[in-house]
Structure formats: C-alpha cells, structure tokens
Design a protein around this motif. Structure first.
Motif, PDB file in Angstrom:
ATOM      1  N   GLY A 602     -18.496  14.851 -53.645  1.00  0.00           N
ATOM      2  CA  GLY A 602     -19.652  14.933 -54.389  1.00  0.00           C
ATOM      3  C   GLY A 602     -19.305  16.105 -55.464  1.00  0.00           C
ATOM      4  N   TRP A 603     -18.354  16.114 -56.321  1.00  0.00           N
ATOM      5  CA  TRP A 603     -18.017  16.803 -57.023  1.00  0.00           C
ATOM      6  C   TRP A 603     -18.908  16.843 -58.392  1.00  0.00           C
ATOM      7  CZ3 TRP A 603     -14.064  20.478 -57.271  1.00  0.00           C
ATOM      8  CH2 TRP A 603     -13.836  21.219 -58.530  1.00  0.00           C
ATOM      9  N   GLY A 604     -19.544  17.993 -58.756  1.00  0.00           N
ATOM     10  CA  GLY A 604     -20.336  17.959 -59.963  1.00  0.00           C
ATOM     11  C   GLY A 604     -21.755  17.871 -59.345  1.00  0.00           C
ATOM     12  N   GLN A 605     -22.045  17.887 -58.143  1.00  0.00           N
ATOM     13  CA  GLN A 605     -23.540  17.988 -57.511  1.00  0.00           C
ATOM     14  C   GLN A 605     -23.869  19.173 -57.764  1.00  0.00           C
ATOM     15  OE1 GLN A 605     -23.430  17.176 -53.359  1.00  0.00           O
ATOM     16  NE2 GLN A 605     -22.163  18.652 -52.932  1.00  0.00           N
ATOM     17  N   LYS A 606     -25.307  19.591 -57.766  1.00  0.00           N
ATOM     18  CA  LYS A 606     -25.918  20.932 -57.743  1.00  0.00           C
ATOM     19  C   LYS A 606     -25.836  21.502 -56.352  1.00  0.00           C
ATOM     20  CE  LYS A 606     -30.316  23.257 -58.708  1.00  0.00           C
ATOM     21  NZ  LYS A 606     -29.560  24.002 -59.681  1.00  0.00           N
ATOM     22  N   LEU A 607     -25.336  22.711 -56.253  1.00  0.00           N
ATOM     23  CA  LEU A 607     -25.261  23.283 -55.052  1.00  0.00           C
ATOM     24  C   LEU A 607     -25.844  24.504 -54.810  1.00  0.00           C
ATOM     25  CD1 LEU A 607     -21.316  23.226 -54.905  1.00  0.00           C
ATOM     26  CD2 LEU A 607     -23.012  21.625 -53.536  1.00  0.00           C
ATOM     27  N   PRO A 608     -26.282  25.024 -53.568  1.00  0.00           N
ATOM     28  CA  PRO A 608     -26.889  26.493 -53.512  1.00  0.00           C
ATOM     29  C   PRO A 608     -26.264  27.628 -54.071  1.00  0.00           C
ATOM     30  CG  PRO A 608     -26.865  25.058 -51.414  1.00  0.00           C
ATOM     31  CD  PRO A 608     -25.979  24.464 -52.506  1.00  0.00           C
ATOM     32  N   PRO A 609     -27.027  28.826 -54.386  1.00  0.00           N
ATOM     33  CA  PRO A 609     -26.607  29.796 -54.859  1.00  0.00           C
ATOM     34  C   PRO A 609     -25.365  30.147 -54.358  1.00  0.00           C
ATOM     35  CG  PRO A 609     -28.916  30.119 -54.889  1.00  0.00           C
ATOM     36  CD  PRO A 609     -28.501  28.652 -54.017  1.00  0.00           C
ATOM     37  N   VAL A 635     -17.440  26.162 -50.065  1.00  0.00           N
ATOM     38  CA  VAL A 635     -17.488  27.652 -49.707  1.00  0.00           C
ATOM     39  C   VAL A 635     -18.771  28.344 -50.089  1.00  0.00           C
ATOM     40  CG1 VAL A 635     -16.294  29.638 -50.139  1.00  0.00           C
ATOM     41  CG2 VAL A 635     -14.940  27.941 -49.562  1.00  0.00           C
ATOM     42  N   ARG A 636     -19.181  29.204 -49.203  1.00  0.00           N
ATOM     43  CA  ARG A 636     -20.248  30.120 -49.518  1.00  0.00           C
ATOM     44  C   ARG A 636     -19.806  31.447 -49.176  1.00  0.00           C
ATOM     45  NH1 ARG A 636     -23.937  32.555 -46.138  1.00  0.00           N
ATOM     46  NH2 ARG A 636     -23.327  31.149 -44.442  1.00  0.00           N
ATOM     47  N   VAL A 637     -20.233  32.327 -50.485  1.00  0.00           N
ATOM     48  CA  VAL A 637     -19.718  33.646 -50.194  1.00  0.00           C
ATOM     49  C   VAL A 637     -21.008  34.580 -50.152  1.00  0.00           C
ATOM     50  CG1 VAL A 637     -18.577  35.411 -51.728  1.00  0.00           C
ATOM     51  CG2 VAL A 637     -18.056  33.209 -51.852  1.00  0.00           C
ATOM     52  N   ASP A 638     -20.695  35.444 -49.169  1.00  0.00           N
ATOM     53  CA  ASP A 638     -21.820  36.345 -49.013  1.00  0.00           C
ATOM     54  C   ASP A 638     -21.587  37.829 -49.772  1.00  0.00           C
ATOM     55  OD1 ASP A 638     -23.547  38.710 -47.930  1.00  0.00           O
ATOM     56  OD2 ASP A 638     -23.572  37.932 -46.243  1.00  0.00           O
ATOM     57  N   ARG A 639     -22.377  37.942 -50.907  1.00  0.00           N
ATOM     58  CA  ARG A 639     -22.204  38.839 -51.827  1.00  0.00           C
ATOM     59  C   ARG A 639     -22.274  40.547 -51.318  1.00  0.00           C
ATOM     60  NH1 ARG A 639     -22.273  37.735 -57.377  1.00  0.00           N
ATOM     61  NH2 ARG A 639     -22.566  35.452 -57.807  1.00  0.00           N
ATOM     62  N   LYS A 640     -23.046  40.521 -50.229  1.00  0.00           N
ATOM     63  CA  LYS A 640     -23.201  41.826 -49.625  1.00  0.00           C
ATOM     64  C   LYS A 640     -21.828  42.337 -48.663  1.00  0.00           C
ATOM     65  CE  LYS A 640     -28.292  41.675 -49.510  1.00  0.00           C
ATOM     66  NZ  LYS A 640     -29.356  41.411 -48.592  1.00  0.00           N
ATOM     67  N   THR A 641     -21.433  41.185 -47.939  1.00  0.00           N
ATOM     68  CA  THR A 641     -20.197  41.789 -46.834  1.00  0.00           C
ATOM     69  C   THR A 641     -19.030  41.273 -47.706  1.00  0.00           C
ATOM     70  OG1 THR A 641     -20.653  39.439 -45.813  1.00  0.00           O
ATOM     71  CG2 THR A 641     -21.885  41.332 -45.184  1.00  0.00           C
ATOM     72  N   GLY A 642     -19.015  40.278 -48.682  1.00  0.00           N
ATOM     73  CA  GLY A 642     -17.695  39.602 -49.115  1.00  0.00           C
ATOM     74  C   GLY A 642     -17.181  38.547 -48.100  1.00  0.00           C
ATOM     75  N   MET A 643     -17.762  38.188 -47.162  1.00  0.00           N
ATOM     76  CA  MET A 643     -17.510  37.356 -46.287  1.00  0.00           C
ATOM     77  C   MET A 643     -17.454  35.819 -47.082  1.00  0.00           C
ATOM     78  SD  MET A 643     -16.800  38.509 -43.335  1.00  0.00           S
ATOM     79  CE  MET A 643     -16.730  37.179 -42.294  1.00  0.00           C
ATOM     80  N   PRO A 734      -5.559  27.104 -51.650  1.00  0.00           N
ATOM     81  CA  PRO A 734      -6.082  27.346 -53.045  1.00  0.00           C
ATOM     82  C   PRO A 734      -7.368  26.501 -53.245  1.00  0.00           C
ATOM     83  CG  PRO A 734      -4.101  25.550 -52.920  1.00  0.00           C
ATOM     84  CD  PRO A 734      -4.286  26.436 -51.541  1.00  0.00           C
ATOM     85  N   ALA A 735      -7.686  25.245 -52.682  1.00  0.00           N
ATOM     86  CA  ALA A 735      -8.988  24.808 -52.527  1.00  0.00           C
ATOM     87  C   ALA A 735     -10.042  25.857 -52.475  1.00  0.00           C
ATOM     88  CB  ALA A 735      -9.016  23.810 -51.636  1.00  0.00           C
ATOM     89  N   ILE A 736      -9.803  26.836 -51.242  1.00  0.00           N
ATOM     90  CA  ILE A 736     -10.773  27.787 -51.090  1.00  0.00           C
ATOM     91  C   ILE A 736     -11.186  28.883 -51.927  1.00  0.00           C
ATOM     92  CG2 ILE A 736     -11.219  29.622 -49.490  1.00  0.00           C
ATOM     93  CD1 ILE A 736      -9.930  27.985 -47.407  1.00  0.00           C
ATOM     94  N   ALA A 737      -9.759  29.242 -52.697  1.00  0.00           N
ATOM     95  CA  ALA A 737      -9.949  30.344 -53.927  1.00  0.00           C
ATOM     96  C   ALA A 737     -10.473  29.557 -54.947  1.00  0.00           C
ATOM     97  CB  ALA A 737      -8.370  30.714 -54.178  1.00  0.00           C
ATOM     98  N   ASN A 738     -10.290  28.349 -55.302  1.00  0.00           N
ATOM     99  CA  ASN A 738     -10.873  27.978 -56.597  1.00  0.00           C
ATOM    100  C   ASN A 738     -12.220  27.718 -56.299  1.00  0.00           C
ATOM    101  OD1 ASN A 738      -8.392  27.562 -57.545  1.00  0.00           O
ATOM    102  ND2 ASN A 738      -8.156  25.720 -56.918  1.00  0.00           N
ATOM    103  N   ALA A 739     -12.677  27.425 -54.775  1.00  0.00           N
ATOM    104  CA  ALA A 739     -14.057  27.233 -54.600  1.00  0.00           C
ATOM    105  C   ALA A 739     -14.749  28.593 -54.758  1.00  0.00           C
ATOM    106  CB  ALA A 739     -14.311  26.784 -53.246  1.00  0.00           C
ATOM    107  N   ILE A 740     -14.206  29.716 -54.250  1.00  0.00           N
ATOM    108  CA  ILE A 740     -14.844  31.032 -54.302  1.00  0.00           C
ATOM    109  C   ILE A 740     -15.042  31.343 -55.815  1.00  0.00           C
ATOM    110  CG2 ILE A 740     -14.494  33.654 -54.196  1.00  0.00           C
ATOM    111  CD1 ILE A 740     -12.813  32.819 -51.767  1.00  0.00           C
TER     112      ILE A 740
END
Length: 766
Positions: A602-609, A635-643, A734-740
């Motif tokens: 689903g490349w290009g789809q709208k994703l959650p924050p 990938v989802r990133v938690d801005r508070k914990t860096g997880m 690299p896919a994960i880093a690019n997703a971050i």
C-alpha cells in the motif's frame, strides 16, 4: 499473519506464533554397477548396511525394494536441505516419494567441495542432481523395456516403475534383475533432456519433509549428542585473546578437588588455531565445568588485548580516507573522480554497524578419537573441505587419515563454516590417547565466536544539472572473514589487490548510476584482534544496510519518491541486463519485486501519525547468482520513549524456480526476522579485545512478542532456482531505517537502532 504466495499471488495463512563418477575409463561420468550402497549415517551406530543394489551415480542408490537413497553433502541445520535436494533428483528420476531416503555423508575427497553457506545449496545442487535423476530415469526405462520385451519408446517412468501400456515393472524389480548397464559420458550428461516444468510432480509441490519425524521423536542426532564408549569430557580455559596468547603457568590445585577431574592439557597446536588453550579433562561434563572454573592459568596475552570497538571503527575510518587502500571491484570501469569533478552536485553519507554474535542454540562441540588408523571427528559442520587441511596440520598427519562424521546442526548461521572447534578436541584426544568430547559453555562459545565484524561505509553519488545520477562510489571497511579463513576464495580487484567477496558482495549492484567504483577495504586491526567470521545474511550483511539506506537518502535529496527513484535506476541496460543461466532478466526482475512489494504494502497510502513505510531491495549476493528481493517495513515510532515498533514486513522474492515452497517460506521468515533482530536489538562491542556480551542476559535478540505481521510472496518463475537461505536478512534493516525516516523525519545511520539513538535524533530535529 504470515502469507506465502507466488505472483499471481495466492494467500497462505499461518499464525506468527506458531554422479559416483565411475572410473571405468576416461570420460565416463555416470554408470551403473551392481555394488553395495555403503553410505551410512555415522550417528546411528546400530544402522545395518542396506541390501546390495545399484549406485547409478555418486549421488544416489536404489536397493532391491525400490528405495532410493540420496546422498547429501550439505549440512542440515533446520532448513530441510536434504528434502529440497532429494526432490530435485526424485522428480527427474520419477521415484516414489514414499520410498525416498536421504543420508548426510561423511567427508571424503570424492564429494568435492563440501560447504553449506552463501545460499548456495539448492542453486549448486540443482544441475547435478537433476541430471543424475534424468540419467537414472533413462537407464531404468531401457532396462525395464528389456524386461517387458518392448521398445524403450513404448515405456514411461512413473512413480518408481517403468510402465508400458497395462504392464509395469518396479525399480526394485529392475534392480533385482541386474539389467542396468547404461553408461553416460560427461557430454551426454550435459545434453540430457530434463522434464518440462508442467510435468514436475515434486519440485514446487507440497511434499512431506523427510527429516521431520526424526527431529520430532528425538531420534535425530546432533553433534552434541555424539558419544562413544570410554570417552572423557573436556572444557577449555579460554585465554585472554583470540590470537597469540601463550601459557605461562597452570595451577590445578583447586581443580583437583572436583570429583571426576582427571587432568589438564596445554595444547600444542601447529595450526595456530587455538593458541594458549588449556583443556580440562574430566569424567563428566559437569565436573569439567566446575574444574575449569577453579583452574588458575597465567598467560601472556596476544595482540588486541587492549583494543576496543571504537579503535576498530576508527581504523576503518582512517583506511577509507587512504586513497590506495583496498581492492577495487570490477563494475565496468570509468573515471569516477572526473565524473564527480564535472558534477553539478553530489551527496555523501557514512553508515556503521556494531559487532554481531552468532548465539546459535547448540554451542560448538566435537568428539574426537583415533580408530583403525583414522582420526575421526564427530561434529556438526558447514564446511568440511575447509577445516580438514587445518586438522591435518594440527595433528601432523595426512588429510586422507582424517574423517569428519556428519551430524545435524543445532544452528549454524555461518559459525560452523570455520570448524575451528574441531581442532582442540582432536589435539586433546591425540595427547590423551582416548576419545575426548569437548563442549563449550555458552560463555566459552561467545568468547570463541567468529563474530561479524563492525563496519564503516561511506557512499557518494554525483548528479548532473537535471538530477540524473552520473557517478557513485562505495567504500566499505571491516574485518574480513575470507581473508582469515579462506584466502584462496579471494579474487583480485581491477587494481590488482585481492578482496573479500563476502565483505563486498551487494555493493556491485544492478542500479544504473553512470560510472561506478566499489572499494573493499580490510580492517587489519579487526583481523588481528579476533577472527572475523561469516554470519547469516549472504555476503557481509552490512553492505545492503548502507546501500539501501543511501539510496533512500539520495532519493529524498533529489526530492523523489524512494520507490520511483529505484525504479528509474533499475533499467536493465548494459551490464545490468543480466544473462543466462542464473541472471536472466537482470535488473528488470529486481524492479519487478520492488514494484510488487510497494503495491502489496500500500505504498503511498495515508498512515496514522508517527507511522511510516520504508522500502529496501537487494539481489542477495553474487551477480552470477542473484536472488531478487524487496521488503517494505511498516514502522511506528514512540516519540516519548524512542521505541521502534515494526508492525508489518511485506516481502516479495524472485528466486527463480521454488523447489521447496515450505522451506522457502521458512527460510525467508527466519532470514527476515534475523535481519529485524540485527536492526533493532542485536549487537555488542569489543572491550579489551573481547566481546562485552557473553550471554543472553546482556545480548538480547528479537523476542516473540516483537515479531511483526509477515506478508511473504514469491514470484512464479521457471528460471534457474537460486538461493533463499539468507537474502531476506539484508532487506529488513534498511527498510526499517527508511520507514523511521518516513514516520518521524529522522535518519539513523547505525545498527542496531536503539531507543536512545532515536530520541537523540528527534531532539536534534526538534
């Protein structure tokens, strides 16, 4: 959910928890003779020799009951390699699958190169075993036709029998009659007709894995299970450095108090594989463990005792800055310096990786003893052909007097390619004059590990005024396992300097980037501090991390969509067009998996924050054996914990003909998850010449709770089957880093990616 499919894609739901080369004269390569089939499983001492039958080739035999025994030279470490190879032969032979058996053979010169690694097993075995099966089928049809009194043209082979109209004769009955006399020359073997794809019954079809029952019921024997009467146990007292340590004194006084302790042996090793080793010998393994802990040894440390991870990485940075360092790969020529000078703009980045350990479930071990003039080594091993010469040097005896008995591996992943652990057991047995079983504890295993070297890589790309890529340079520095263990495997670069192909494969990519230069640089400090090893990933495991992170960054530098940018460069033109037999289609096949993976995810789809998609692609390893793959990480990133939470991996692989669908799925799953583990969790550092982490309390691989949804697909293909054991490993990081970056706008250029690094990057960005 994990989904296996081909393109056209069909979902397959799974829960995420859940040729003797007969010397009958020059040129004879394949012949039939009435001989006893002698290939036995050494791990089953009570096994009786099979009934006399025929060995149509080095690779298989048929007994009077029609049972086909396929000889496997590849190591079994959970990947069901025996089943995959057996079905290649059995399909062409038209064997009855219920009567197919496998045997993992012992080391012997007749088998040629015995190595299991690099995702080579099926790829290298396919032409050999398919032709052996085809020759067997033709010979059996001719013999069966004679028995049935008809022309061979009136017969077909079907499910272990030769059939003519309403009459048939089984392979077993043909063997009993002894009518098989056909001999094929090498030239005839090369021209044998193989089955049309539509007539395959086993290749690419669901069949029962041959070795599952033994693994489930406990009868399968691993190296750690090996035993013989009268053996004693050994554990080493590990020296302070991997290389160059020397024993000054040994104090046994406390160790003698342990019941079952026998003695210590300071090893004299002409091969210099285990310098400074002192072996504790005991009647039981628990006694050996306790006594070793109490033993006091004084050493003179070898080189590297004061070397840290930073020292190794700093050395790589310095080497990259040295213009004439390293071997230059053949990427088609051209003056990159001139291209950069003429460029309108350029882009450069540096990427690093930490030291990575193997942590295979079964710690390394070996049982060694002399019997009837032969020195036997009982152990699980991935590269018998590599360690035999070293054993010969260590034992000061001819290689022809040493045999390695084959066992299953409780995890290999490249650690058991070196086979160095067989040396101390053999030397201890030779010194003691009786069988010695050496088992390393988990901590010993890590201190002796052939770790994946930390790395530093710098990549540069040049552009013209229209944003077209005109040049690319990739410099990669790290410790080189092939230089240490198998320097004969190292080709010379175009500048005349040898390089380690397994520390640079992947950098000679299929993108069209104008003039290109790849420089592979050996980190001499790493090589002398420890012995770098291979670790599951095809090639180094670090090259694609840098390459695909950089491709993503270059796309964003040009303000282009990362998928569109890659597709623009995967033209399949010139040196990237591909060629037969293994790389038909070239870069266009890589572009295809990129396109499919992006669409499926689903490349290009709208994703959650704070959620993003990142893509990475690769051709696996060698350009003459490409396994095209692409992965999209959500990938989802938690801005508070860096997880960093990896929610889903969408993977599309084009490995040509899929021989074993179940095995292909399992291999890709395992490879992808290991790559994820190294991206976010795994990694240690060197402190005073040793790995800081020595057990799983401080070295934390991916846990089950963190396994994401997996959507794995395979392109339906009739091309040559290539490797699937490892390629997916290099896609995920690299896919994960690019997703971050897509999720929160920060770029991480070191793996493993730790929460604190994410927080620091977010702070800088904010």
């Amino acid at each position: 959910m994990t989904r296996l499919s081909k393109v056209p894609l069909t979902d397959h739901p799974l829960t995420r928890r859940n040729f003797l080369i007969v010397s009958m004269g020059a040129g004879v390569a394949f012949g039939f003779a009435g001989v006893a089939i002698a290939a036995l499983d050494p791990a089953s001492p009570d096994q009786q020799p099979p009934a006399p039958g025929v060995e149509p080739s080095l690779w298989f035999g048929i007994d009077p009951e029609g049972t086909v025994t396929v000889n496997i030279i590849r190591a079994e470490m959970g990947q069901h390699v025996g089943t995959s190879i057996a079905r290649i032969l059995a399909d062409e032979l038209e064997a009855d699958w219920s009567k197919v058996r496998i045997t993992h053979v012992d080391s012997a010169a007749k088998w040629g190169l015995m190595v299991t690694g690099g995702s080579w097993s099926v790829w290298q075995s396919y032409p050999i075993y398919s032709r052996a099966g085809a020759a067997g089928r033709i010979a059996l049809i001719e013999a069966g036709a004679k028995i049935l009194g008809v022309s061979p043209d009136a017969c077909v082979a079907r499910n272990g029998a030769v059939v003519a109209g309403g009459r048939s004769v089984t392979y077993g009955d043909i063997v009993k009659r002894g009518e098989i006399t056909r001999v094929f020359t090498p030239e005839e073997m090369e021209k044998l007709p193989l089955k049309p794809v539509a007539e395959r019954k086993l290749i690419g079809k669901p069949v029962e894995e041959i070795d599952i029952a033994a693994k489930i019921n406990g009868t399968a024997l691993y190296g750690i299970d090996a035993k013989v009467p009268g053996m004693v146990y050994a554990r080493p007292k590990m020296p302070p450095t991997r290389n160059g340590s020397k024993v000054v004194s040994v104090d046994e006084s406390a160790a003698r108090k342990v019941k079952g302790f026998l003695r210590t042996i300071t090893l004299d090793d002409p091969s210099d594989t285990v310098p400074g080793w002192v072996m504790v010998i005991a009647e039981s393994y628990p006694a050996a463990i306790r006594a070793t802990d109490l033993l006091r040894v004084t050493w003179t440390a070898g080189p590297g005792a004061d070397v840290s991870e930073k020292d190794i990485q700093d050395r790589s940075v310095k080497l990259i800055a040295t213009p004439d360092a390293g071997g230059v790969l053949d990427t088609g020529g051209g003056d990159t310096a001139a291209a950069f000078k003429a460029a309108k703009s350029s882009f450069e980045q540096t990427y690093t990786t930490s030291s990575v350990l193997h942590f295979q479930l079964e710690p390394v071990n070996a049982l060694a003893f002399e019997k009837d003039g032969m020195f036997e080594i009982h152990t699980g091993n991935q590269w018998q052909s590599l360690i035999l010469p070293t054993l010969a040097k260590a034992l000061r005896r001819p290689e022809s007097e040493i045999v390695m008995r084959t066992y299953l591996l409780g995890g290999g992943f490249g650690r058991r390619l070196s086979g160095d652990y067989a040396v101390p057991a053999a030397l201890a047995s030779q010194a003691l004059g009786r069988p010695v079983k050496m088992i390393l504890t988990r901590e010993d295993d890590i201190r002796f590990d052939t770790i994946r070297s930390p790395s530093v890589q710098t990549l540069r790309m040049a552009f013209d005024g229209a944003g077209r890529v005109t040049a690319m340079v990739h410099d990669a520095a790290a410790g080189w396992p092939t230089q240490i263990w198998a320097p004969f495997f190292m080709p010379k670069g175009v500048n005349g300097v040898p390089y380690d192909p397994f520390s640079s494969s992947g950098a000679d990519h299929w993108y069209e980037v104008g003039v290109q230069k790849v420089r592979a640089i050996s980190n001499d400090l790493a090589n002398t501090t420890y012995r770098p090893g291979w670790l599951r990933s095809v090639g180094s495991g670090w090259v694609n991390w840098a390459l695909e992170s950089f491709m993503d960054e270059a796309a964003r530098y040009l303000k282009l969509d990362p998928v569109a940018f890659r597709l623009k460069l995967l033209t399949g033109a010139g040196r990237n067009a591909g060629s037969a037999p293994n790389a038909v289609g070239g870069a266009k096949r890589q572009a295809n998996v990129v396109r499919l993976a992006a669409e499926r995810a689903g490349w290009g789809q709208k994703l959650p924050p704070d959620t993003g998609l990142g893509l990475a692609t690769s051709f696996g390893q060698e350009r003459n054996m490409p396994t095209w793959g692409a992965c999209v990480a959500r990938v989802r990133v938690d801005r508070k914990t860096g997880m960093v939470f990896v929610e889903k991996l969408t993977i599309v692989m084009d490995a040509g003909t899929i021989v074993d669908p179940d095995g292909a799925l399992a291999q890709t799953e395992g490879a992808a998850l290991w790559g994820l583990s190294m991206a976010l969790h795994e990694g240690t550092e060197f402190v005073k010449g040793r790995a800081k982490a020595t057990n799983l309390d401080s070295y934390t691989p991916l846990r089950m709770a963190d396994v994401p949804e997996l959507d794995i697909s395979f392109v339906e293909s009739q091309e040559v089957p290539v490797g699937l054991g490892e390629p997916a490993t290099t896609l995920t990081a690299p896919a994960i880093a690019n997703a971050i970056h897509a999720a929160v706008g920060v770029r991480l250029r070191h793996i493993p990616i730790k929460p604190e690094a994410v927080l620091a990057a977010l702070k800088i960005k904010g």
